[in-house]
Design an enzyme around this catalytic site. Structure first.
Site, PDB file in Angstrom:
ATOM      1  N   ASN A 174       0.847  -1.189   0.000  1.00 35.77           N
ATOM      2  CA  ASN A 174       0.000   0.000   0.000  1.00 35.77           C
ATOM      3  C   ASN A 174       0.885   1.242   0.000  1.00 35.77           C
ATOM      4  O   ASN A 174       2.113   1.143  -0.075  1.00 35.77           O
ATOM      5  CB  ASN A 174      -0.959  -0.006   1.197  1.00 35.77           C
ATOM      6  CG  ASN A 174      -0.222  -0.178   2.507  1.00 35.77           C
ATOM      7  OD1 ASN A 174       0.566   0.657   2.915  1.00 35.77           O
ATOM      8  ND2 ASN A 174      -0.472  -1.303   3.187  1.00 35.77           N
ATOM      9  N   LYS A 223     -12.196  -3.510  18.082  1.00 39.42           N
ATOM     10  CA  LYS A 223     -10.817  -3.919  18.318  1.00 39.42           C
ATOM     11  C   LYS A 223     -10.339  -3.591  19.724  1.00 39.42           C
ATOM     12  O   LYS A 223      -9.162  -3.774  20.043  1.00 39.42           O
ATOM     13  CB  LYS A 223      -9.919  -3.303  17.242  1.00 39.42           C
ATOM     14  CG  LYS A 223     -10.473  -3.642  15.842  1.00 39.42           C
ATOM     15  CD  LYS A 223      -9.509  -3.481  14.728  1.00 39.42           C
ATOM     16  CE  LYS A 223     -10.166  -3.947  13.421  1.00 39.42           C
ATOM     17  NZ  LYS A 223      -9.256  -3.956  12.278  1.00 39.42           N
ATOM     18  N   LYS A 240       9.823 -16.638 -10.097  1.00 38.12           N
ATOM     19  CA  LYS A 240       9.108 -15.571 -10.788  1.00 38.12           C
ATOM     20  C   LYS A 240       8.057 -16.157 -11.728  1.00 38.12           C
ATOM     21  O   LYS A 240       8.356 -17.044 -12.551  1.00 38.12           O
ATOM     22  CB  LYS A 240      10.098 -14.715 -11.579  1.00 38.12           C
ATOM     23  CG  LYS A 240       9.434 -13.578 -12.345  1.00 38.12           C
ATOM     24  CD  LYS A 240      10.438 -12.780 -13.146  1.00 38.12           C
ATOM     25  CE  LYS A 240       9.736 -11.719 -13.991  1.00 38.12           C
ATOM     26  NZ  LYS A 240      10.679 -10.947 -14.822  1.00 38.12           N
ATOM     27  N   ASP A 252      -4.757  -6.348   4.320  1.00 37.02           N
ATOM     28  CA  ASP A 252      -5.888  -7.170   4.783  1.00 37.02           C
ATOM     29  C   ASP A 252      -5.820  -8.585   4.235  1.00 37.02           C
ATOM     30  O   ASP A 252      -6.288  -9.528   4.876  1.00 37.02           O
ATOM     31  CB  ASP A 252      -7.208  -6.521   4.365  1.00 37.02           C
ATOM     32  CG  ASP A 252      -7.449  -5.197   5.067  1.00 37.02           C
ATOM     33  OD1 ASP A 252      -7.051  -5.079   6.245  1.00 37.02           O
ATOM     34  OD2 ASP A 252      -8.007  -4.288   4.442  1.00 37.02           O
ATOM     35  N   PHE A 306      -5.147   3.145  14.573  1.00 35.47           N
ATOM     36  CA  PHE A 306      -5.257   4.184  13.555  1.00 35.47           C
ATOM     37  C   PHE A 306      -6.261   3.751  12.495  1.00 35.47           C
ATOM     38  O   PHE A 306      -6.407   2.559  12.207  1.00 35.47           O
ATOM     39  CB  PHE A 306      -3.900   4.432  12.886  1.00 35.47           C
ATOM     40  CG  PHE A 306      -3.039   5.418  13.624  1.00 35.47           C
ATOM     41  CD1 PHE A 306      -2.792   6.672  13.104  1.00 35.47           C
ATOM     42  CD2 PHE A 306      -2.493   5.090  14.862  1.00 35.47           C
ATOM     43  CE1 PHE A 306      -2.009   7.586  13.795  1.00 35.47           C
ATOM     44  CE2 PHE A 306      -1.700   5.994  15.549  1.00 35.47           C
ATOM     45  CZ  PHE A 306      -1.460   7.252  15.012  1.00 35.47           C
ATOM     46  N   LYS A 358     -14.481   0.862  14.656  1.00 37.62           N
ATOM     47  CA  LYS A 358     -13.198   0.159  14.754  1.00 37.62           C
ATOM     48  C   LYS A 358     -12.702   0.145  16.190  1.00 37.62           C
ATOM     49  O   LYS A 358     -12.186  -0.876  16.672  1.00 37.62           O
ATOM     50  CB  LYS A 358     -12.178   0.838  13.840  1.00 37.62           C
ATOM     51  CG  LYS A 358     -10.836   0.125  13.771  1.00 37.62           C
ATOM     52  CD  LYS A 358      -9.945   0.722  12.689  1.00 37.62           C
ATOM     53  CE  LYS A 358      -8.637  -0.046  12.563  1.00 37.62           C
ATOM     54  NZ  LYS A 358      -7.782   0.484  11.465  1.00 37.62           N
TER      55      LYS A 358
END
Length: 406
Positions: free
Chosen positions: A214, A345, A293, A283, A327, A341
């Site tokens: 990301n 959590k 490869k 995720d 976060f 959240k």
């Protein structure tokens, strides 16, 4: 509360300059020593004599009007100040600061000072929202300049919206909080506490040369780790994909995947006092990574993904005495998703931001964030450098931890 503090007040040319008189008076009443620099435009709205009488010091307006032959005024004032407060700060002075221009007494002093700088902007709603002003404020925040965000209401131009300078009472409170934070940092509120911070974006291998990841740069997590160390904490930074140099005095554990990050965090968990989960963890991961490869074999490729362990949720279920900070990077309905959240959590605090906002998000040096606990919004932070935001968050965590220990 401000006894002995030296505040250099810069006043620029907007209608809100009339509030500078009240601001100067209130700072002096709180014990601060105040000296004033006015731009030429500011003198059209409020006189030098007014601010001289309130500050009990000569007012400076001209770079070349040296009042003391033994000192260069703009250098002497730059060195003298504990804080430089520009109120009101017009679009013009903000642009000068961003560009590094020094063409009058105030802009020259701002360029020369090493003291913290705080701005209280005031301008028309469309000026404040203009991309150039937004860009300049983001640039200044990245350098550590502090911002007292303007309020909303009826403006002198007749528009209603965001752009009016905050009231003097509020600005004085912000100045008090600034100096209180400076003293708190000196007191090392995290001394003797073990702090673990996760940072960066995890990598999930497809094959030896390709992966899923990301946009996280790790800057927010590194800023938090640096802040925790500056506040006296014994800090371990669990870092995934990032090119940043480790903060001084921080132990670094380098990991790649979500699984590796979880195992590293779990290994530190039992004696951790504060865990800050700032990493952007993938995720999902490829179900079967190739050991060689992969070659092109057709027009399309199907990649089967399986869910990764949710580190924050898993540790949240296991926590006993640990203080857990999560976060959430969102693009819409920030408060709704943040509270959901936090509860799912089992976090003590949840730091959320809208990554679509100017100056917030991945890969840049600034952020805009709100902090939530089980009762809802705790505080909202304006545009700040990630280093300053990291300090604010860790100070909040330290105060919560200290309160729980009583």
């Amino acid at each position: 509360m401000l006894k002995g503090k030296k505040v250099l007040l810069g006043v620029t040319g907007g209608i809100a300059a009339f509030k500078a008189a009240s601001l100067c008076s209130k700072l002096v009443q709180q014990g601060a020593e105040v000296q004033v620099i006015m731009t030429e435009s500011a003198t059209k709205f409020v006189t030098e004599l007014t601010l001289q009488a309130l500050s009990k010091h000569p007012v400076y307006t001209d770079t070349f009007d040296e009042k003391d032959s033994g000192a260069i005024a703009h250098i002497a004032l730059a060195d003298w100040a504990d804080l430089v407060l520009v109120a009101p700060a017009t679009a013009n002075i903000i642009a000068k600061m961003a560009a590094g221009l020094a063409d009058d007494m105030l802009s020259t002093t701002l360029l020369a000072t090493e003291a913290p700088i705080m701005l209280a902007p005031a301008m028309n709603i469309h000026m404040y929202a203009h991309p150039a002003v937004t860009r300049n404020l983001a640039e200044l925040a990245a350098r550590g300049v502090l911002l007292v965000e303007p309020g909303e209401g009826l403006l002198a131009c007749g528009y209603t919206g965001k752009g009016r300078m905050e009231e003097p009472e509020t600005i004085v409170d912000v100045v008090k909080q600034f100096f209180a934070r400076q003293e708190q940092r000196t007191a090392l509120p995290l001394a003797g506490k073990k702090v673990v911070v996760t940072a960066g974006g995890t990598i999930e291998r497809i094959d030896p040369v390709r992966y899923i990841s990301n946009d996280s740069s790790g800057k927010m997590g590194y800023a938090l780790a640096k802040a925790a160390a500056e506040l006296g904490g014994e800090v371990t930074l669990i870092a995934a994909n990032t090119r940043l140099a480790p903060p001084a005095g921080v132990r670094v554990l380098s990991v790649e995947s979500a699984r590796e990050m979880y195992e590293a965090a779990l290994g530190e968990w039992s004696d951790t006092d504060i865990l800050v989960k700032a990493a952007a963890v993938a995720d999902y991961r490829p179900k079967t990574p190739a050991d060689r490869k992969l070659k092109k074999t057709g027009e399309t490729m199907t990649l089967e993904l399986v869910k990764n362990i949710d580190i924050l949720e898993t540790l949240g279920k296991q926590k006993t005495r640990q203080f857990l900070i999560g976060f959430a990077a969102e693009t819409n309905d920030v408060e709704q998703y943040a509270m959901d959240k936090l509860r799912r959590k089992n976090c003590d605090l949840l730091v959320a931001n809208d990554v679509t906002r100017e100056g917030a998000g991945f890969g840049i040096d600034t952020n805009v964030a709100s902090v939530y606990d089980a009762n809802g919004l705790v505080t909202s932070f304006p545009l700040l450098s990630k280093e300053e935001l990291g300090l604010r968050i860790m100070e909040l965590a330290a105060s919560r931890l200290a309160g729980a220990a009583k």
